[in-house]
Design an enzyme around this catalytic site. Structure first.
Site, mmCIF file in Angstrom:
data_model
loop_
_atom_site.group_PDB
_atom_site.id
_atom_site.type_symbol
_atom_site.label_atom_id
_atom_site.label_comp_id
_atom_site.label_asym_id
_atom_site.label_seq_id
_atom_site.Cartn_x
_atom_site.Cartn_y
_atom_site.Cartn_z
ATOM 1 N N ASN A 23 0.839 -1.197 0.000
ATOM 2 C CA ASN A 23 0.000 0.000 0.000
ATOM 3 C C ASN A 23 0.879 1.254 0.000
ATOM 4 O O ASN A 23 2.108 1.167 -0.060
ATOM 5 C CB ASN A 23 -0.958 -0.011 1.198
ATOM 6 C CG ASN A 23 -0.226 -0.027 2.543
ATOM 7 O OD1 ASN A 23 0.950 0.316 2.635
ATOM 8 N ND2 ASN A 23 -0.934 -0.423 3.596
ATOM 9 N N ASP A 40 -9.330 -9.526 -0.258
ATOM 10 C CA ASP A 40 -8.588 -8.652 0.643
ATOM 11 C C ASP A 40 -8.606 -7.210 0.142
ATOM 12 O O ASP A 40 -8.668 -6.268 0.941
ATOM 13 C CB ASP A 40 -7.148 -9.146 0.772
ATOM 14 C CG ASP A 40 -6.319 -8.268 1.689
ATOM 15 O OD1 ASP A 40 -6.491 -8.370 2.910
ATOM 16 O OD2 ASP A 40 -5.507 -7.470 1.174
#
Length: 357
Positions: A43, A232
């Site tokens: 991320n 996810d």
């Protein structure tokens, strides 16, 4: 037709049923993979996505289980993922670290294989290694000639009798837990106009994906790891919308694969917040498959699971989570069920910690 579910319900220990066939009892062969974590695995804060780790875990499991199921002469097959037991993300992994993924077969029933996988992260600058994940996966062997046909699994050798008995108990436990998920199969997540902040409707999210060849095995159905990565991703969007901070996957409850997803299907991955504690969020993720090129089959529930996320500060410290505001009776019911799962896991962790004190 819940092919994978039926396979996990069939038969007991293969070793027990063929105890007289000594030469057929084969040792499991461990499988290891290694890969460096790159920017597209993480991320914006540099933490590797939980879905990336889950995909690596599944790849290792698929290799070792398919290898084992083809270890004897007979009809060739491919192992399909049917279930992933609860897995905790014990330590975050970052860009530049190396992931070491190792898998080992720990139990076989007549039609299923249990694989246990460990993930270690290595800082190649310092040489420090740490355990990030431990996961248990269940696979079933599908014939290459007919992927709707489940084949028998070669048995494994157990170093001691207790290992077989412990494996049988885990097998029976997952059978019961799979049955408990069936009631959710008709539940559909519907969008709501102009939802209020901190409500279920405010953060719920969906992703629509056309299944292409790169998502699939050579035999035309989706890799379990691809599905888990998408699940996810949706759960992460729900968590980020709810708390508007950097979020990471803390754990994944059992993921049940109710049926295969074939190439050419359109899948809808939907996520909604079910429960919040002071520092964690539980998100239910449902995967529905629509075989748009096959008019003979209707839309069906392909997979379901609960993901738990935590909110982190820029320094990587846990932050308080905005409390979820359930509005409808169904949302309040799901909140209480989520609270029950949270308290159960909290008590289990405390019970495990006490003997070590």
């Amino acid at each position: 037709m819940e092919l994978l579910a039926r396979a996990l319900h069939l038969g007991g220990s293969c070793a027990s049923k063929r105890a007289g066939h000594g030469p057929d009892r084969l040792p499991s062969r461990p499988c290891s993979t290694i890969r460096i974590m790159r920017p597209d695995d993480a991320n914006v804060a540099g933490n590797v996505h939980g879905g990336t780790v889950l995909k690596m875990i599944e790849e290792a499991g698929a290799i070792i289980s398919t290898r084992h199921c083809n270890s004897q002469n007979g009809e060739r097959c491919v192992a399909a993922l049917a279930r992933v037991e609860r897995t905790d993300f014990l330590s975050p992994m970052c860009i530049g670290e190396v992931a070491h993924v190792s898998g080992e077969i720990t139990y076989t029933s007549k039609h299923s294989v249990e694989v246990q996988v460990n993930v270690m992260s290595e800082n190649i600058l310092t040489g420090i290694k740490k355990l990030t994940n431990k996961a248990t996966l269940w696979y079933v062997p599908l014939s290459l000639k007919n992927v709707d046909k489940v084949l028998e699994v070669p048995p494994v050798v157990y170093s001691r009798q207790e290992q077989e008995e412990e494996g049988r108990k885990r097998y029976e436990a997952q059978k019961l837990e799979r049955m408990e998920t069936k009631w959710r199969n008709g539940d559909i997540i519907q969008p709501v106009m102009n939802p209020e902040p901190n409500t279920v409707s405010y953060s719920q999210s969906s992703l629509i994906h056309l299944v292409g060849p790169s998502d699939c095995t050579l035999h035309g159905f989706v890799h379990g790891g691809v599905t888990m990565k998408l699940m996810d991703e949706v759960a992460g969007i729900v968590a980020a919308r709810h708390c508007k901070t950097n979020i990471v996957t803390a754990s994944v409850d059992a993921i049940n694969f109710h049926d295969k997803i074939r190439k050419g299907c359109v899948i809808t991955i939907s996520g909604r917040m079910t429960f919040t504690s002071n520092k964690s969020m539980e998100i239910e993720v449902l995967v529905d498959a629509d075989p748009v090129v096959d008019n003979s089959q209707k839309r069906y529930r392909a997979a379901s699971a609960f993901f738990t996320y935590v909110s982190l500060s820029q320094e990587g410290k846990p932050l308080p989570v905005p409390q979820l505001v359930p509005e409808t009776e169904d949302e309040k019911k799901r909140f209480e069920e989520g609270k029950g799962r949270y308290l159960q896991m909290k008590a289990k962790r405390q019970g495990q910690a006490e003997p070590q004190a």
